[in-house]
Design a protein around this motif. Structure first.
Motif, PDB file in Angstrom:
ATOM      1  N   TYR A 167      -4.399   2.906  -4.418  1.00 46.48           N
ATOM      2  CA  TYR A 167      -3.620   2.845  -3.175  1.00 46.48           C
ATOM      3  C   TYR A 167      -2.557   1.748  -3.217  1.00 46.48           C
ATOM      4  O   TYR A 167      -1.790   1.596  -2.265  1.00 46.48           O
ATOM      5  N   THR A 188      -9.198  10.462   2.307  1.00 48.40           N
ATOM      6  CA  THR A 188      -8.780   9.210   1.685  1.00 48.40           C
ATOM      7  C   THR A 188      -9.415   8.057   2.431  1.00 48.40           C
ATOM      8  O   THR A 188      -9.880   8.227   3.567  1.00 48.40           O
ATOM      9  N   THR A 239       0.835  -1.201   0.000  1.00 48.50           N
ATOM     10  CA  THR A 239       0.000   0.000   0.000  1.00 48.50           C
ATOM     11  C   THR A 239       0.868   1.248   0.000  1.00 48.50           C
ATOM     12  O   THR A 239       2.015   1.236   0.437  1.00 48.50           O
ATOM     13  N   ARG A 240       0.260   2.308  -0.479  1.00 48.86           N
ATOM     14  CA  ARG A 240       0.911   3.607  -0.556  1.00 48.86           C
ATOM     15  C   ARG A 240       1.327   4.077   0.841  1.00 48.86           C
ATOM     16  O   ARG A 240       0.649   3.791   1.830  1.00 48.86           O
ATOM     17  N   LEU A 282      -7.729   5.068   2.625  1.00 47.39           N
ATOM     18  CA  LEU A 282      -6.664   4.145   3.007  1.00 47.39           C
ATOM     19  C   LEU A 282      -6.369   4.400   4.479  1.00 47.39           C
ATOM     20  O   LEU A 282      -5.776   5.416   4.839  1.00 47.39           O
ATOM     21  N   LEU A 325      -9.727  -1.628  -0.590  1.00 43.60           N
ATOM     22  CA  LEU A 325      -8.852  -0.568  -1.072  1.00 43.60           C
ATOM     23  C   LEU A 325      -8.966  -0.354  -2.582  1.00 43.60           C
ATOM     24  O   LEU A 325      -8.980  -1.316  -3.355  1.00 43.60           O
ATOM     25  N   ASP A 362     -11.408   9.685  -2.797  1.00 38.71           N
ATOM     26  CA  ASP A 362     -10.537  10.852  -2.608  1.00 38.71           C
ATOM     27  C   ASP A 362     -10.904  11.965  -3.595  1.00 38.71           C
ATOM     28  O   ASP A 362     -10.905  13.143  -3.254  1.00 38.71           O
ATOM     29  N   ARG A 389      -1.091   1.786   5.906  1.00 36.53           N
ATOM     30  CA  ARG A 389      -0.199   2.462   4.950  1.00 36.53           C
ATOM     31  C   ARG A 389       1.169   1.802   4.930  1.00 36.53           C
ATOM     32  O   ARG A 389       1.698   1.412   5.966  1.00 36.53           O
TER      33      ARG A 389
END
Lengths: 196, 97
Positions: free
Chosen positions: B89, B26, B17-18, B28, B85, B50, B33
């Motif tokens: 992301y 967001t 994931t980002r 996420l 998700l 987002d 993260r």
């Protein structure tokens, strides 16, 4: 508007925005309350319980329910379409090896059409922050003691799906009717914080 | 839920994931993260929350159920967390672990 946070700064801000929108004719008075009522209309844990009882007595329905929740509940006359758009329903089934529990860590997403308005604890910071980290301890607080061999999976409703837990059918209920079985199913069971 | 040919990921794919903390809304969650997980299934196709939150037009794109081991997210725990998700992301996790 929710009465739970009447004195919070956020509630005051929301009321202010609501008043501005009404003042400019973008929103009818009481429109938000009416939308919320429409979303909650007909939503009660009895719906989720009826879905579970059918899945217990009809293995083919159970399969369809796990494959495509929206299509399966439509067979019983239920719909996830109370909001502006239909929400995807994902049903997760408990068994001896795996126990599922639902949360929305970002806010309070919840399958209102099948469970009615969510209980206060579901929206609480304590539940939302702890159940993803220590589900076994949280479940213990709810009186659910799982064997160490049972894996726990927590589902975070972070996007567009809504989740429903399909509890295990209690032993010794082979002779019960579908209606009697439905009466055994609790709201917590459908969230995963009770066995049934 | 039906997959589409242009979906970037398929069940079983390892993803990461980002890490970035975006300035606006967001979906996420912070705890997920920069984490490594596995695609469980596709959860439909939806406009990115987002972008919608910022009033931008947003094309539907794949959303996935992604399973994470609790020990990877929190450094402890024997359970799993499945987070839903958007593909935005996620990136493929190329590293062998």
């Amino acid at each position: 508007m929710s009465g739970d946070h009447a004195s919070s700064p956020v509630a005051a801000r929301v009321r202010h925005v609501e008043a501005l929108l009404e003042g400019r004719g973008l929103l009818e008075p009481d429109e938000i309350d009416e939308r919320i009522d429409a979303l909650a209309a007909g939503g009660t844990p009895a719906n989720g319980a009826a879905v579970v009882a059918r899945a217990w007595v009809d293995p083919a329905f159970r399969e369809r329910l796990l494959a495509d929740g929206n299509a399966a509940i439509a067979e019983l006359g239920f719909s996830m379409g109370g909001a502006l758009q239909e929400q995807k329903l994902t049903v997760v089934a408990n068994d001896a090896d795996e126990h599922h529990v639902i949360v929305c860590t970002l806010c309070s997403c919840y399958p209102i059409a099948l469970l009615g308005p969510s209980p206060g604890w579901y929206k609480s910071e304590a539940y939302r922050s702890q159940v993803v980290r220590e589900p076994r301890a949280v479940l213990r607080e709810f009186g659910v003691e799982l064997p160490a061999s049972t894996r726990i999976t927590v589902w975070d409703a972070s996007a567009e799906s809504r989740y429903l837990v399909l509890p295990r059918r209690p032993p010794g209920t082979e002779d019960r009717s579908e209606e009697e079985l439905a009466a055994l199913v609790t709201r917590k069971g459908l969230i995963g914080t009770a066995a049934v | 839920m039906t997959d589409r040919p242009d979906d970037r990921f398929a069940p079983g794919d390892r993803v990461r994931t980002r890490i970035a903390d975006p300035p606006g809304h967001t979906r996420l969650p912070r705890y997920a993260r920069g984490a490594r997980g596995e695609i469980v299934s596709t959860a439909g196709h939806h406009p990115l929350a987002d972008e919608r939150a910022r009033g931008l037009a947003s094309d539907p794109r794949a959303v996935y159920h992604v399973r994470f081991a609790a020990s990877d997210l929190f450094g402890a725990g024997d359970h799993a967390v499945v987070v839903e998700l958007w593909e935005d992301y996620l990136e493929p996790d190329g590293s062998a672990s």
